[in-house]
Design a protein around this motif. Structure first.
Motif, PDB file in Angstrom:
ATOM      1  N   ALA A   8      12.436  15.743 -18.439  1.00  0.00           N
ATOM      2  CA  ALA A   8      12.730  16.646 -17.321  1.00  0.00           C
ATOM      3  C   ALA A   8      11.447  17.048 -16.597  1.00  0.00           C
ATOM      4  O   ALA A   8      11.394  17.057 -15.360  1.00  0.00           O
ATOM      5  CB  ALA A   8      13.483  17.883 -17.823  1.00  0.00           C
ATOM      6  N   ALA A   9      10.402  17.370 -17.344  1.00  0.00           N
ATOM      7  CA  ALA A   9       9.142  17.780 -16.726  1.00  0.00           C
ATOM      8  C   ALA A   9       8.513  16.638 -15.932  1.00  0.00           C
ATOM      9  O   ALA A   9       8.014  16.836 -14.821  1.00  0.00           O
ATOM     10  CB  ALA A   9       8.163  18.285 -17.785  1.00  0.00           C
ATOM     11  N   LEU A  10       8.539  15.435 -16.489  1.00  0.00           N
ATOM     12  CA  LEU A  10       7.963  14.293 -15.785  1.00  0.00           C
ATOM     13  C   LEU A  10       8.757  13.944 -14.525  1.00  0.00           C
ATOM     14  O   LEU A  10       8.176  13.607 -13.497  1.00  0.00           O
ATOM     15  CB  LEU A  10       7.888  13.079 -16.722  1.00  0.00           C
ATOM     16  N   GLN A  11      10.081  14.051 -14.614  1.00  0.00           N
ATOM     17  CA  GLN A  11      10.899  13.800 -13.416  1.00  0.00           C
ATOM     18  C   GLN A  11      10.627  14.839 -12.346  1.00  0.00           C
ATOM     19  O   GLN A  11      10.540  14.507 -11.159  1.00  0.00           O
ATOM     20  CB  GLN A  11      12.390  13.778 -13.790  1.00  0.00           C
ATOM     21  N   GLN A  12      10.459  16.080 -12.728  1.00  0.00           N
ATOM     22  CA  GLN A  12      10.139  17.139 -11.777  1.00  0.00           C
ATOM     23  C   GLN A  12       8.775  16.901 -11.161  1.00  0.00           C
ATOM     24  O   GLN A  12       8.592  17.041  -9.939  1.00  0.00           O
ATOM     25  CB  GLN A  12      10.199  18.492 -12.468  1.00  0.00           C
ATOM     26  N   LEU A  13       7.787  16.519 -11.955  1.00  0.00           N
ATOM     27  CA  LEU A  13       6.452  16.235 -11.442  1.00  0.00           C
ATOM     28  C   LEU A  13       6.485  15.052 -10.471  1.00  0.00           C
ATOM     29  O   LEU A  13       5.870  15.108  -9.402  1.00  0.00           O
ATOM     30  CB  LEU A  13       5.491  15.959 -12.606  1.00  0.00           C
ATOM     31  N   ALA A  14       7.214  14.014 -10.813  1.00  0.00           N
ATOM     32  CA  ALA A  14       7.340  12.859  -9.920  1.00  0.00           C
ATOM     33  C   ALA A  14       7.973  13.268  -8.583  1.00  0.00           C
ATOM     34  O   ALA A  14       7.539  12.838  -7.524  1.00  0.00           O
ATOM     35  CB  ALA A  14       8.155  11.758 -10.584  1.00  0.00           C
ATOM     36  N   ILE A  66       7.855  16.236  -7.208  1.00  0.00           N
ATOM     37  CA  ILE A  66       6.868  17.025  -6.477  1.00  0.00           C
ATOM     38  C   ILE A  66       5.864  16.109  -5.787  1.00  0.00           C
ATOM     39  O   ILE A  66       5.492  16.309  -4.635  1.00  0.00           O
ATOM     40  CB  ILE A  66       6.140  18.002  -7.424  1.00  0.00           C
ATOM     41  N   LEU A  67       5.414  15.072  -6.495  1.00  0.00           N
ATOM     42  CA  LEU A  67       4.412  14.162  -5.943  1.00  0.00           C
ATOM     43  C   LEU A  67       4.994  13.263  -4.866  1.00  0.00           C
ATOM     44  O   LEU A  67       4.260  12.800  -3.992  1.00  0.00           O
ATOM     45  CB  LEU A  67       3.791  13.314  -7.068  1.00  0.00           C
ATOM     46  N   ASP A  68       6.298  12.998  -4.926  1.00  0.00           N
ATOM     47  CA  ASP A  68       6.946  12.181  -3.876  1.00  0.00           C
ATOM     48  C   ASP A  68       6.967  12.948  -2.582  1.00  0.00           C
ATOM     49  O   ASP A  68       6.888  12.475  -1.527  1.00  0.00           O
ATOM     50  CB  ASP A  68       8.366  11.785  -4.271  1.00  0.00           C
ATOM     51  N   ALA A  80       0.834  -1.209   0.000  1.00  0.00           N
ATOM     52  CA  ALA A  80       0.000   0.000   0.000  1.00  0.00           C
ATOM     53  C   ALA A  80       0.865   1.255   0.000  1.00  0.00           C
ATOM     54  O   ALA A  80       0.597   2.210  -0.738  1.00  0.00           O
ATOM     55  CB  ALA A  80      -0.948  -0.009   1.200  1.00  0.00           C
ATOM     56  N   GLU A  81       1.920   1.257   0.800  1.00  0.00           N
ATOM     57  CA  GLU A  81       2.820   2.410   0.858  1.00  0.00           C
ATOM     58  C   GLU A  81       3.535   2.609  -0.473  1.00  0.00           C
ATOM     59  O   GLU A  81       3.671   3.732  -0.950  1.00  0.00           O
ATOM     60  CB  GLU A  81       3.844   2.227   1.980  1.00  0.00           C
ATOM     61  N   ARG A  82       3.986   1.532  -1.083  1.00  0.00           N
ATOM     62  CA  ARG A  82       4.757   1.629  -2.328  1.00  0.00           C
ATOM     63  C   ARG A  82       3.922   2.109  -3.504  1.00  0.00           C
ATOM     64  O   ARG A  82       4.451   2.759  -4.406  1.00  0.00           O
ATOM     65  CB  ARG A  82       5.401   0.290  -2.663  1.00  0.00           C
ATOM     66  N   VAL A  83       2.644   1.769  -3.527  1.00  0.00           N
ATOM     67  CA  VAL A  83       1.791   2.189  -4.645  1.00  0.00           C
ATOM     68  C   VAL A  83       0.901   3.372  -4.281  1.00  0.00           C
ATOM     69  O   VAL A  83       0.037   3.769  -5.054  1.00  0.00           O
ATOM     70  CB  VAL A  83       0.949   1.018  -5.213  1.00  0.00           C
ATOM     71  N   HIS A  84       1.131   3.922  -3.082  1.00  0.00           N
ATOM     72  CA  HIS A  84       0.438   5.127  -2.618  1.00  0.00           C
ATOM     73  C   HIS A  84      -1.081   4.949  -2.573  1.00  0.00           C
ATOM     74  O   HIS A  84      -1.841   5.782  -3.070  1.00  0.00           O
ATOM     75  CB  HIS A  84       0.813   6.338  -3.472  1.00  0.00           C
ATOM     76  N   LEU A  85      -1.513   3.848  -1.968  1.00  0.00           N
ATOM     77  CA  LEU A  85      -2.930   3.575  -1.754  1.00  0.00           C
ATOM     78  C   LEU A  85      -3.176   3.338  -0.275  1.00  0.00           C
ATOM     79  O   LEU A  85      -2.267   2.925   0.451  1.00  0.00           O
ATOM     80  CB  LEU A  85      -3.368   2.324  -2.531  1.00  0.00           C
ATOM     81  N   SER A  86      -4.391   3.571   0.161  1.00  0.00           N
ATOM     82  CA  SER A  86      -4.722   3.261   1.549  1.00  0.00           C
ATOM     83  C   SER A  86      -4.799   1.749   1.698  1.00  0.00           C
ATOM     84  O   SER A  86      -5.138   1.035   0.747  1.00  0.00           O
ATOM     85  CB  SER A  86      -6.058   3.894   1.940  1.00  0.00           C
ATOM     86  N   PRO A  87      -4.469   1.241   2.884  1.00  0.00           N
ATOM     87  CA  PRO A  87      -4.557  -0.213   3.095  1.00  0.00           C
ATOM     88  C   PRO A  87      -5.951  -0.774   2.806  1.00  0.00           C
ATOM     89  O   PRO A  87      -6.081  -1.870   2.261  1.00  0.00           O
ATOM     90  CB  PRO A  87      -4.179  -0.378   4.566  1.00  0.00           C
ATOM     91  N   SER A  88      -6.994  -0.015   3.123  1.00  0.00           N
ATOM     92  CA  SER A  88      -8.351  -0.515   2.872  1.00  0.00           C
ATOM     93  C   SER A  88      -8.646  -0.605   1.376  1.00  0.00           C
ATOM     94  O   SER A  88      -9.297  -1.544   0.921  1.00  0.00           O
ATOM     95  CB  SER A  88      -9.384   0.353   3.574  1.00  0.00           C
ATOM     96  N   THR A  89      -8.155   0.331   0.588  1.00  0.00           N
ATOM     97  CA  THR A  89      -8.327   0.277  -0.861  1.00  0.00           C
ATOM     98  C   THR A  89      -7.548  -0.890  -1.446  1.00  0.00           C
ATOM     99  O   THR A  89      -8.022  -1.599  -2.330  1.00  0.00           O
ATOM    100  CB  THR A  89      -7.861   1.600  -1.512  1.00  0.00           C
TER     101      THR A  89
END
Length: 144
Positions: free
Chosen positions: A134-140, A142-144, A59-68
């Motif tokens: 470059a843009a996708l790496q920057q977005l990733a 930011i989301l991390d 769940a942590e690795r794929v950024h989902l809640s454990p219930s989902t």
């Protein structure tokens, strides 16, 4: 009136939604993966990369809640792509691992996506590809 930053943010979110849709659309991956959702495919691919994770770790690795995650794992298990088993030392922990069929499915999906993307990028100038990367790496980041 909508501000420029909100409009740009909406465009970014919209583009991300379209990208996610392209990863599992009916004309590509889904025909080879049994109509899996993006979240199911992400979980399966993560389990292939790092087998035998606990449900909490996955769940942590794929950024989902454990219930989902539980519902996603239920559906993957019904398809025969993953298996669960309790930790013998701590029965509260449930480990998940990809089956041979799951590993094959994840590999097939990755190949399809990579080939499709390579074909589409072949016509794009190198400078534009570098800007996209470059843009996708920057977005990733930011989301991390």
């Amino acid at each position: 009136m909508v501000s420029t930053s909100e409009t740009i943010q909406d465009q970014i979110v919209g583009a991300l939604h379209r990208l996610l849709q392209h990863t599992t659309d009916a004309h590509g991956v889904n025909g080879h993966t049994g109509d899996m959702t993006t979240a199911q495919l992400a979980c399966l691919r993560e389990l292939v990369q790092q087998d035998n994770l606990t449900q909490t770790q996955l769940a942590e690795r794929v950024h989902l809640s454990p219930s989902t995650l539980v519902g996603i794992i239920d559906r993957l298990e019904v398809k025969g792509l993953v298996q669960r088993h309790r930790d013998l030392a701590d029965r509260r922990r449930i480990h998940v691992h990809a089956t041979a069929t799951g590993t094959e499915t994840a590999s097939s999906a990755a190949e399809i996506l990579e080939h499709r993307l390579a074909d589409k990028l072949a016509g794009v100038e190198l400078r534009q590809q570098e800007a996209m990367a470059a843009a996708l790496q920057q977005l990733a980041a930011i989301l991390d």
